[in-house]
Design a protein around this motif. Structure first.
Motif, PDB file in Angstrom:
ATOM      1  N   ALA A 164       0.818  -1.224   0.000  1.00 53.95           N
ATOM      2  CA  ALA A 164       0.000   0.000   0.000  1.00 53.95           C
ATOM      3  C   ALA A 164       0.847   1.268   0.000  1.00 53.95           C
ATOM      4  O   ALA A 164       0.416   2.317   0.475  1.00 53.95           O
ATOM      5  CB  ALA A 164      -0.957   0.007   1.188  1.00 53.95           C
ATOM      6  N   VAL A 165       2.048   1.182  -0.544  1.00 53.62           N
ATOM      7  CA  VAL A 165       2.948   2.339  -0.590  1.00 53.62           C
ATOM      8  C   VAL A 165       2.356   3.445  -1.466  1.00 53.62           C
ATOM      9  O   VAL A 165       2.447   4.635  -1.142  1.00 53.62           O
ATOM     10  CB  VAL A 165       4.338   1.926  -1.104  1.00 53.62           C
ATOM     11  N   ASP A 166       1.742   3.058  -2.574  1.00 57.41           N
ATOM     12  CA  ASP A 166       1.135   4.051  -3.461  1.00 57.41           C
ATOM     13  C   ASP A 166      -0.010   4.773  -2.769  1.00 57.41           C
ATOM     14  O   ASP A 166      -0.147   5.996  -2.874  1.00 57.41           O
ATOM     15  CB  ASP A 166       0.634   3.387  -4.749  1.00 57.41           C
ATOM     16  N   GLN A 167      -0.849   4.014  -2.075  1.00 58.38           N
ATOM     17  CA  GLN A 167      -1.975   4.638  -1.381  1.00 58.38           C
ATOM     18  C   GLN A 167      -1.484   5.643  -0.345  1.00 58.38           C
ATOM     19  O   GLN A 167      -2.010   6.752  -0.233  1.00 58.38           O
ATOM     20  CB  GLN A 167      -2.847   3.583  -0.702  1.00 58.38           C
ATOM     21  N   ASP A 168      -0.471   5.268   0.409  1.00 54.43           N
ATOM     22  CA  ASP A 168       0.108   6.164   1.405  1.00 54.43           C
ATOM     23  C   ASP A 168       0.636   7.433   0.747  1.00 54.43           C
ATOM     24  O   ASP A 168       0.456   8.545   1.268  1.00 54.43           O
ATOM     25  CB  ASP A 168       1.238   5.432   2.132  1.00 54.43           C
ATOM     26  N   LEU A 169       1.274   7.286  -0.415  1.00 53.14           N
ATOM     27  CA  LEU A 169       1.781   8.441  -1.159  1.00 53.14           C
ATOM     28  C   LEU A 169       0.629   9.333  -1.615  1.00 53.14           C
ATOM     29  O   LEU A 169       0.713  10.569  -1.517  1.00 53.14           O
ATOM     30  CB  LEU A 169       2.585   7.965  -2.370  1.00 53.14           C
ATOM     31  N   TYR A 170      -0.448   8.748  -2.124  1.00 55.63           N
ATOM     32  CA  TYR A 170      -1.597   9.520  -2.585  1.00 55.63           C
ATOM     33  C   TYR A 170      -2.177  10.360  -1.452  1.00 55.63           C
ATOM     34  O   TYR A 170      -2.540  11.529  -1.639  1.00 55.63           O
ATOM     35  CB  TYR A 170      -2.679   8.601  -3.144  1.00 55.63           C
ATOM     36  N   PHE A 171      -2.303   9.757  -0.266  1.00 54.58           N
ATOM     37  CA  PHE A 171      -2.808  10.497   0.890  1.00 54.58           C
ATOM     38  C   PHE A 171      -1.946  11.735   1.146  1.00 54.58           C
ATOM     39  O   PHE A 171      -2.450  12.837   1.349  1.00 54.58           O
ATOM     40  CB  PHE A 171      -2.784   9.617   2.150  1.00 54.58           C
ATOM     41  N   LYS A 172      -0.641  11.536   1.162  1.00 57.29           N
ATOM     42  CA  LYS A 172       0.278  12.622   1.496  1.00 57.29           C
ATOM     43  C   LYS A 172       0.290  13.714   0.429  1.00 57.29           C
ATOM     44  O   LYS A 172       0.334  14.907   0.756  1.00 57.29           O
ATOM     45  CB  LYS A 172       1.682  12.055   1.703  1.00 57.29           C
ATOM     46  N   MET A 173       0.252  13.322  -0.838  1.00 49.60           N
ATOM     47  CA  MET A 173       0.271  14.322  -1.902  1.00 49.60           C
ATOM     48  C   MET A 173      -1.007  15.145  -1.918  1.00 49.60           C
ATOM     49  O   MET A 173      -0.995  16.340  -2.236  1.00 49.60           O
ATOM     50  CB  MET A 173       0.491  13.657  -3.258  1.00 49.60           C
ATOM     51  N   GLU A 174      -2.114  14.524  -1.555  1.00 56.05           N
ATOM     52  CA  GLU A 174      -3.384  15.249  -1.499  1.00 56.05           C
ATOM     53  C   GLU A 174      -3.348  16.332  -0.423  1.00 56.05           C
ATOM     54  O   GLU A 174      -4.031  17.354  -0.540  1.00 56.05           O
ATOM     55  CB  GLU A 174      -4.522  14.272  -1.208  1.00 56.05           C
ATOM     56  N   TYR A 229      -3.794  -5.187   5.388  1.00 52.49           N
ATOM     57  CA  TYR A 229      -3.237  -4.613   6.618  1.00 52.49           C
ATOM     58  C   TYR A 229      -2.585  -3.268   6.340  1.00 52.49           C
ATOM     59  O   TYR A 229      -2.822  -2.282   7.053  1.00 52.49           O
ATOM     60  CB  TYR A 229      -2.204  -5.558   7.236  1.00 52.49           C
ATOM     61  N   TRP A 230      -1.770  -3.191   5.289  1.00 54.30           N
ATOM     62  CA  TRP A 230      -1.032  -1.963   5.016  1.00 54.30           C
ATOM     63  C   TRP A 230      -1.946  -0.847   4.511  1.00 54.30           C
ATOM     64  O   TRP A 230      -1.685   0.332   4.768  1.00 54.30           O
ATOM     65  CB  TRP A 230       0.109  -2.236   4.040  1.00 54.30           C
ATOM     66  N   HIS A 231      -3.029  -1.197   3.827  1.00 56.07           N
ATOM     67  CA  HIS A 231      -4.026  -0.186   3.448  1.00 56.07           C
ATOM     68  C   HIS A 231      -4.650   0.416   4.709  1.00 56.07           C
ATOM     69  O   HIS A 231      -4.838   1.629   4.800  1.00 56.07           O
ATOM     70  CB  HIS A 231      -5.117  -0.804   2.568  1.00 56.07           C
ATOM     71  N   PHE A 232      -4.956  -0.431   5.663  1.00 59.92           N
ATOM     72  CA  PHE A 232      -5.511   0.012   6.945  1.00 59.92           C
ATOM     73  C   PHE A 232      -4.505   0.908   7.669  1.00 59.92           C
ATOM     74  O   PHE A 232      -4.856   1.979   8.175  1.00 59.92           O
ATOM     75  CB  PHE A 232      -5.860  -1.210   7.795  1.00 59.92           C
ATOM     76  N   TYR A 233      -3.265   0.495   7.680  1.00 55.82           N
ATOM     77  CA  TYR A 233      -2.186   1.255   8.320  1.00 55.82           C
ATOM     78  C   TYR A 233      -2.061   2.648   7.706  1.00 55.82           C
ATOM     79  O   TYR A 233      -1.956   3.655   8.408  1.00 55.82           O
ATOM     80  CB  TYR A 233      -0.882   0.470   8.159  1.00 55.82           C
TER      81      TYR A 233
END
Length: 296
Positions: free
Chosen positions: A177-187, A220-224
């Motif tokens: 879920a590294v990409d999802q975490d990046l998307y959150f931060k860039m937003e 798990y990592w998406h949840f994290y």
């Protein structure tokens, strides 16, 4: 012409790299570099990649001495990138020829934009189209990525390096879920633009996250990533679409119940009881009937 950095984190996918490479060298946008970080592959990936890229100085290959995981490799990719705009490309996937051109145009037209996402198609082992991916979409008006529904932002996603540098960056310890975490931060540091075009080819094979046991690990990592985004936005006083504490408790409770169901399926009684208790404590009154039945 602005330099565009194509970022490739590889682990044991060198056998697919020839299609990835072929899609890069035919890009209509000509000023690009490719940063490849091999995360201590156990197959012959490094040899295959070296043979394919040859002496082309636009491709820069780096290798980790030991396997550090996806988050570490992708974090390293960004740190090594010299381009003003960056975008991740998996070594087993490919880009459409106009992908970078379309992305650069949007970024040039909008200085406030931190990230641009698009649509993708699913392909088989031989890169034959299976179907268009069904996750990429614009974020609903008045919503954020955190609350608009899973998967609204997908490949091909590109981001301004200067905007990325304002964030804490990619979490190097994340395994999925590294990409999802990046998307959150860039937003959180700029505007999001959705380009309603298919620019990315996502290959389905047995090592794909969506195809095997990795899917559960990704959960798990998406949840994290989601919980961390929620905490970060609360701390920094970033509005989250009236995202209430009750809603985050529901997300947590549902996650713990999914872990409970998996442990129950695997007859892991101690783990099963632990996650059921976590689900109850997190939000005692939510879905109470189902939780009580699960006790027996």
């Amino acid at each position: 012409m602005m330099l565009f950095s194509i970022l490739i984190a590889n682990y044991n996918n060198g056998s697919f790299f020839k299609d990835c490479y072929a899609s890069v060298i035919v890009q209509t946008y000509e000023n690009w570099e490719v940063i490849i970080v091999d995360d201590a592959s156990t197959d012959n990936s490094v040899e295959l990649i070296k043979k394919i890229i040859g002496n082309d100085t636009r491709f820069k290959l780096f290798t980790n001495k030991e396997n550090k995981g996806c988050g570490y490799a992708k974090h390293k990719c960004v740190s090594l990138a010299e381009g003003g705009i960056c975008g991740f490309l998996d070594p087993d996937d490919a880009l459409f020829p106009n992908a970078i051109t379309e992305m650069v145009q949007i970024h040039k037209e909008h200085n406030d934009v931190s990230i641009v996402t698009s649509k993708y198609e699913l392909v088989d082992l031989k890169m034959n189209t299976i179907e268009e991916g069904n996750h990429g979409s614009a974020i609903s008006f008045g919503k954020s990525y955190l609350t608009s529904g899973a998967g609204a932002m997908t490949h091909f996603a590109t981001f301004k390096k200067e905007k990325y540098n304002v964030t804490v960056g990619i979490d190097a310890k994340m395994k999925r879920a590294v990409d999802q975490d990046l998307y959150f931060k860039m937003e959180e540091v700029g505007t999001v633009v959705f380009l309603n075009e298919v620019l990315y080819r996502y290959r389905i094979h047995e090592q794909s996250i969506s195809a095997n046991e990795n899917k559960f690990k990704a959960h798990y990592w998406h949840f994290y990533a989601m919980i961390n985004a929620y905490k970060r936005r609360k701390k920094n006083k970033i509005e989250i679409d009236n995202f209430t504490k009750q809603e985050i408790k529901i997300i947590k409770s549902n996650y713990y119940m999914s872990r409970f169901a998996r442990a129950k399926k695997n007859n892991n009684h101690c783990v099963k009881r632990y996650f059921l208790l976590k689900a109850i404590v997190t939000f005692p009154s939510y879905n109470l009937k189902h939780k009580l039945k699960s006790l027996f």
